[in-house]
Scaffold this active site. Structure first.
Site, PDB file in Angstrom:
ATOM      1  N   HIS A 157       0.897  -1.227   0.014  1.00  0.00           N
ATOM      2  CA  HIS A 157      -0.025   0.071   0.102  1.00  0.00           C
ATOM      3  C   HIS A 157       0.862   1.331  -0.188  1.00  0.00           C
ATOM      4  O   HIS A 157       0.626   2.104  -0.861  1.00  0.00           O
ATOM      5  CB  HIS A 157      -0.786  -0.008   1.253  1.00  0.00           C
TER       6      HIS A 157
ATOM      7  N   GLY B  46      -3.321  -1.642  -6.665  1.00  0.00           N
ATOM      8  CA  GLY B  46      -2.337  -2.585  -6.830  1.00  0.00           C
ATOM      9  C   GLY B  46      -2.457  -3.680  -7.952  1.00  0.00           C
ATOM     10  O   GLY B  46      -3.489  -4.292  -7.926  1.00  0.00           O
ATOM     11  N   GLU B  47      -1.359  -4.075  -8.539  1.00  0.00           N
ATOM     12  CA  GLU B  47      -1.448  -5.102  -9.722  1.00  0.00           C
ATOM     13  C   GLU B  47      -1.545  -6.431  -8.934  1.00  0.00           C
ATOM     14  O   GLU B  47      -2.145  -7.254  -9.710  1.00  0.00           O
ATOM     15  CB  GLU B  47      -0.122  -5.039 -10.318  1.00  0.00           C
ATOM     16  N   LYS B  48      -1.392  -6.592  -7.653  1.00  0.00           N
ATOM     17  CA  LYS B  48      -1.869  -7.887  -7.017  1.00  0.00           C
ATOM     18  C   LYS B  48      -3.213  -8.225  -7.407  1.00  0.00           C
ATOM     19  O   LYS B  48      -3.404  -9.435  -7.696  1.00  0.00           O
ATOM     20  CB  LYS B  48      -1.376  -7.596  -5.558  1.00  0.00           C
TER      21      LYS B  48
ATOM     22  N   SER C 190       0.253  -9.058   1.233  1.00  0.00           N
ATOM     23  CA  SER C 190      -1.187  -9.044   1.195  1.00  0.00           C
ATOM     24  C   SER C 190      -1.781  -9.015   2.900  1.00  0.00           C
ATOM     25  O   SER C 190      -0.887  -9.460   3.852  1.00  0.00           O
ATOM     26  CB  SER C 190      -1.904 -10.455   0.767  1.00  0.00           C
TER      27      SER C 190
END
Ligand code: PAF
Length: 288
Positions: A46, A155-157, A193
């Site tokens: 973040h 986020g690309e996550k 995460s």
């Protein structure tokens, strides 16, 4: 209610009116405004989004709201970590304003609108969590309209979420530039995460191998392997690590998330995985 400027190192707006007043004051000074929507439990991933937005905006708002409409009844809404004071401490010297509304501020009595993005929302996470993206699209459109930022970062996550948001912003002509922030990883490659805190030490060890299998599967299909063969083998290896369930391990068009009709990669592709170990569901993705 005025901005809370005393609880933390940076001010907190709890209402849309206070958020808008703060943004209006910045606008008057000709400043560019960025937004990083989050559900809190902030980690370096973040914070890297805050830093990314800061390269393009003069002021960065970080919203912290655990959005109930993106959780299904059986999911971890109540257990989701809520760590506002720690989050604020992490944002000190990085963000400029926290927007932390309560559920009533975001979903007042009589709230009746849902934003739903078809196509890109439907496969993968959309199959596993059928109501999830409508909740995300609804809250993100609200946050964008409340703050009216020049830039917002995700986020690309959550790769599919990022594509859903890009589609929604384009379709609804929301005047904001969307940035995707690269996935931050732990030393063994596990994608950062907020849910990693749920992992037992044994699960954490297995979780660290997930990215290795995903990367190797991506290399196979990039080298011309048949997608279905490579992903079946990859999913078997993930289960062999001790994962209880593989929701999907798939290679898709990177933007539309459609399948490659020929069964082999023929354009911009992304490999995406969701798998459950113990009570924790992990997702990850990579370019192919
Ligand atoms: O990615 C998240 O944390 C959430 O889905 C978001 C974008 C903040 C919406 O609640």
């Amino acid at each position: 209610m005025p901005l809370d400027t005393t609880s933390y190192a940076l001010p907190v707006a709890r209402t849309v009116a206070d958020l808008r007043a703060a943004v209006a004051a910045w606008r008057k000074q000709g400043l560019r405004v960025g937004l990083v929507p989050t559900m809190g439990a902030l980690h370096e991933g973040h914070l890297s989004l805050v830093d990314l937005v800061k390269t393009k905006a003069d002021r960065v708002i970080v919203s912290i709201f655990v959005n109930p409409t993106q959780f299904a009844p059986h999911e971890d809404l109540d257990a989701y970590p809520r760590t506002e004071a720690a989050d604020a401490a992490k944002l000190a010297g990085r963000g400029d304003l926290i927007f932390a509304p309560n559920a009533h501020e975001m979903y007042p009595q009589g709230f009746s609108t849902t934003v739903s993005v078809s196509g890109v929302s439907e496969p993968l996470e959309g199959q596993a969590r059928p109501t999830h993206f409508a909740g995300v699209a609804t809250i993100v459109s609200k946050l964008l309209l409340q703050a009216l930022p020049d830039i917002a970062a995700f986020g690309e996550k959550d790769w599919q979420q990022l594509q859903v948001i890009r589609r929604m912003v384009a379709d609804l002509n929301i005047p904001v530039e969307i940035l995707g922030g690269a996935i931050l990883r732990e030393a063994d490659g596990l994608a950062m995460s907020s849910r990693n805190v749920y992992l037992s030490p044994e699960e954490r060890k297995a979780a660290g191998q997930l990215n290795v299998i995903v990367r190797e599967t991506a290399a196979k299909v990039a080298g011309g392997a048949i997608i279905a063969d490579a992903t079946r083998e990859g999913a078997d290896r993930i289960r062999a690590l001790g994962f209880d369930h593989v929701d999907y391990l798939e290679v898709r068009d990177a933007a539309t998330l459609e399948i490659f009709p020929s069964g082999r990669v023929t354009g911009q592709a992304r490999i995406l995985v969701a798998a459950k170990i113990g009570r924790t569901r992990l997702i990850d993705n990579m370019p192919v």
